[in-house]
Design a protein around this motif. Structure first.
Motif, short mmCIF file in Angstrom:
data_model
loop_
_atom_site.label_atom_id
_atom_site.label_comp_id
_atom_site.label_asym_id
_atom_site.label_seq_id
_atom_site.Cartn_x
_atom_site.Cartn_y
_atom_site.Cartn_z
N GLN A 13 0.82 -1.66 -0.19
CA GLN A 13 -0.22 0.11 -0.09
C GLN A 13 0.61 1.25 -0.06
O GLN A 13 0.71 2.83 -0.33
CB GLN A 13 -0.95 0.24 1.54
N GLY A 14 1.91 1.29 0.15
CA GLY A 14 3.35 2.16 0.16
C GLY A 14 2.87 3.13 1.17
O GLY A 14 3.61 4.19 0.99
N LYS A 15 2.75 2.47 2.22
CA LYS A 15 3.16 2.96 3.38
C LYS A 15 4.96 3.15 3.94
O LYS A 15 4.80 1.35 4.00
CB LYS A 15 2.44 2.72 4.26
N ASP A 16 4.85 3.63 4.42
CA ASP A 16 5.99 3.84 6.07
C ASP A 16 5.69 3.31 7.01
O ASP A 16 4.70 3.63 7.57
CB ASP A 16 7.03 4.69 5.83
N PHE A 17 6.12 2.35 7.65
CA PHE A 17 6.57 1.76 9.24
C PHE A 17 7.62 1.31 9.80
O PHE A 17 8.56 0.83 9.27
CB PHE A 17 5.03 0.77 8.96
N VAL A 18 7.30 1.47 11.26
CA VAL A 18 8.08 0.87 11.39
C VAL A 18 7.80 -0.57 13.00
O VAL A 18 6.87 -0.70 13.13
CB VAL A 18 8.26 1.77 13.04
N HIS A 57 4.76 5.11 25.43
CA HIS A 57 6.04 5.86 24.86
C HIS A 57 7.08 4.66 23.38
O HIS A 57 7.44 5.72 22.59
CB HIS A 57 6.70 4.98 25.72
N THR A 58 6.13 3.33 23.75
CA THR A 58 6.80 2.72 22.40
C THR A 58 6.33 3.37 21.03
O THR A 58 7.10 3.35 20.00
CB THR A 58 6.62 1.67 21.99
N VAL A 59 4.79 3.58 21.05
CA VAL A 59 4.73 4.22 19.60
C VAL A 59 5.02 5.67 19.36
O VAL A 59 5.12 5.93 18.47
CB VAL A 59 3.05 4.37 20.02
N GLU A 60 5.04 6.29 20.64
CA GLU A 60 5.59 7.30 20.43
C GLU A 60 7.44 7.56 19.50
O GLU A 60 7.19 8.39 19.65
CB GLU A 60 5.82 8.75 22.18
N THR A 61 8.25 6.79 20.26
CA THR A 61 9.38 6.57 19.88
C THR A 61 8.86 6.32 18.25
O THR A 61 10.16 7.17 17.61
CB THR A 61 10.17 5.82 19.86
N ALA A 62 8.04 5.42 18.32
CA ALA A 62 7.56 4.98 16.30
C ALA A 62 7.91 6.48 16.18
O ALA A 62 7.92 6.74 15.29
CB ALA A 62 7.19 4.20 16.08
N ARG A 69 12.06 10.17 9.40
CA ARG A 69 12.89 9.33 8.23
C ARG A 69 14.58 8.68 8.64
O ARG A 69 14.80 8.61 8.48
CB ARG A 69 12.94 9.75 7.08
N LYS A 70 14.40 8.39 10.04
CA LYS A 70 15.48 7.90 11.03
C LYS A 70 15.19 6.53 10.17
O LYS A 70 15.56 5.26 10.09
CB LYS A 70 15.16 8.29 12.59
N GLN A 71 16.54 5.71 10.97
CA GLN A 71 17.47 4.49 10.42
C GLN A 71 16.98 3.88 12.17
O GLN A 71 16.45 4.17 13.55
CB GLN A 71 19.40 4.57 10.51
N SER A 72 17.17 2.63 11.80
CA SER A 72 16.49 1.56 13.09
C SER A 72 16.97 2.21 14.41
O SER A 72 19.03 2.63 14.16
CB SER A 72 16.82 0.31 13.08
N GLU A 73 17.30 2.16 15.39
CA GLU A 73 17.58 2.18 16.84
C GLU A 73 17.08 1.36 17.36
O GLU A 73 16.30 0.16 17.50
CB GLU A 73 16.67 3.43 17.38
N GLY A 91 14.17 -4.11 26.85
CA GLY A 91 15.45 -3.04 25.58
C GLY A 91 14.10 -3.77 24.59
O GLY A 91 13.11 -4.99 23.83
N LEU A 92 13.98 -2.47 23.50
CA LEU A 92 12.95 -2.47 21.78
C LEU A 92 14.30 -2.51 20.64
O LEU A 92 14.70 -1.66 21.29
CB LEU A 92 11.99 -1.87 22.57
N PHE A 93 13.85 -2.81 19.84
CA PHE A 93 14.00 -2.62 18.66
C PHE A 93 13.69 -2.14 17.44
O PHE A 93 12.43 -2.82 17.53
CB PHE A 93 15.15 -3.69 18.03
N PHE A 94 13.70 -0.56 17.27
CA PHE A 94 12.73 -0.45 15.91
C PHE A 94 13.27 -0.41 15.03
O PHE A 94 14.55 0.73 14.65
CB PHE A 94 12.78 1.38 16.94
N GLU A 95 12.37 -0.86 13.58
CA GLU A 95 13.68 -1.42 12.52
C GLU A 95 12.45 -1.02 11.79
O GLU A 95 11.54 -0.08 11.58
CB GLU A 95 13.12 -2.44 12.06
N TYR A 96 12.64 1.25 11.05
CA TYR A 96 12.06 1.87 9.84
C TYR A 96 12.21 0.82 9.05
O TYR A 96 13.07 0.29 7.79
CB TYR A 96 13.35 3.12 9.69
N ARG A 97 11.08 1.27 8.11
CA ARG A 97 10.54 0.20 7.20
C ARG A 97 9.92 0.90 6.01
O ARG A 97 8.99 1.55 6.23
CB ARG A 97 9.69 -0.99 7.20
#
Length: 261
Positions: A13-18, A57-62, A69-73, A91-97
Motif C-alpha cells: 500500500q506504499g506505507k512507511d512503518f516501524v 512510549h513505544t508508539v511515541e518513539t516510533a 525518517r530515521k534509521q533503525s534504533e 529492550g526494544l529494537f525499532f526497525e524503520y521500514r
C-alpha cells in the motif's frame, strides 16, 4: 504470522512503518521476548509490546522515527521511570521500514527504459504497461519491476496499482494510445499527485482539446509536456529532465516546467 502479513500489506500500500520487537526483558515487565508491534505513518497499530505505559512510549518513539525518517534504533525503557509499578527494564529494537512508492509507466520504449532505473534509484517500484509482447523482457524481479501486456484502451489490469501509486507517466508509441490512457486515468477517482505525458506542445494541446471536447477536465496534477526545459534530446537526457520534475513535485518545490498552463 499476522504481523508479517500486515507488513506485506502495508508495503504494497506504499506505507512507511516501524516494526518494534521486544529483544530483552528484565524483571516483571508486561512484554515478552519476541513480542512485536507495528506503527504506520498513518498512526495505525498492529500487534503489541505488552500494553500500558510501555506501549505508549513505544508508539511515541516510533512516531518520532517515522517523522524524521530515521534509521533503525535500539531503546531500553526503565519501567519504573515511565510509571509502571512492575519495575524492570525492556529492550526494544525499532526497525524503520520505508515503503517502496509505486510508479506506473505506460510505454516501455526508449524513454520508458531510460527513466525506469532512475525511478528505481529514487526508491520507486515501477510497473510498465505496454501493448507489445517484446517489452516483457524488461521485467526485473530483483527490483520488483513488473511488465503488464495489454491494449492501451483497457488499463483495468493495473487499476489497483494506479490508485495505490497516484503517479503515472505516459510514453505510448502513438497519439491514440496517449489519448486512450489519459482519458481512462482522468476518469478514475483516486488521490493522484502526478501524471506526466511526453510530447510537443502542439501534440499536447491537440490531446487536451480532444479531452475538453469530451467534457474531461485537465487537473493540476497533469504535467504535459512532461519534464524540465533543460535541453537535450536523448532518452537519458529526457529521463533526467523528467526525474528532476518528479523530485520537485514530490518536495513541493516550484519549478519552471514545460507543461501547458
Amino acid at each position: 504470522m499476522d504481523i508479517f502479513r500486515t507488513c506485506i500489506e502495508w508495503q504494497e500500500q506504499g506505507k512507511d512503518f516501524v516494526l518494534v520487537t521486544v529483544t530483552e526483558t528484565e524483571g516483571s515487565g508486561p512484554g515478552r521476548k519476541g513480542f512485536k508491534l507495528l506503527v504506520s505513518e498513518e498512526d495505525e497499530l498492529a500487534g503489541t509490546v505488552g500494553g500500558g505505559a510501555l506501549e505508549y512510549h513505544t508508539v511515541e518513539t516510533a512516531k518520532e522515527i517515522l517523522s524524521g525518517r530515521k534509521q533503525s534504533e535500539y531503546h531500553t525503557f526503565d519501567l519504573a521511570e515511565i510509571g509502571m509499578s512492575c519495575g524492570g527494564q525492556t529492550g526494544l529494537f525499532f526497525e524503520y521500514r520505508p515503503s517502496k512508492k509505486q510508479f506506473v509507466l505506460f510505454g516501455g520504449g526508449h524513454i520508458g527504459r531510460a527513466i525506469t532505473p532512475v525511478l528505481e534509484s529514487l526508491g520507486y517500484q515501477v510497473t510498465i504497461f505496454d501493448s507489445r509482447e517484446d517489452v516483457k523482457e524488461f521485467a526485473n524481479p530483483d527490483t520488483g519491476r513488473q511488465v503488464i501486456i495489454n491494449s492501451y484502451d483497457d488499463i483495468s489490469p493495473v487499476k489497483d496499482r494506479i490508485l495505490s501509486a497516484g503517479r503515472c507517466l505516459i510514453f505510448t508509441h502513438g497519439h491514440d494510445g496517449d489519448f486512450d490512457v489519459m482519458t481512462q486515468l482522468l476518469q478514475l477517482s483516486g488521490n493522484f499527485t502526478y501524471i506526466g505525458m511526453i510530447g510537443s506542445k502542439r501534440k499536447v494541446k491537440t490531446l487536451f482539446d480532444r479531452l475538453k471536447k469530451d467534457n474531461i477536465k485537465i487537473p493540476e496534477y497533469v504535467y504535459a509536456p512532461v519534464g524540465l526545459g533543460i535541453g537535450g534530446n536523448t532518452p537519458v537526457e529526457i529521463a533526467v529532465a523528467i526525474a528532476a520534475e518528479i523530485i520537485a513535485v514530490h518536495n513541493n518545490v516550484e519549478i519552471p516546467g514545460m507543461r501547458l498552463g
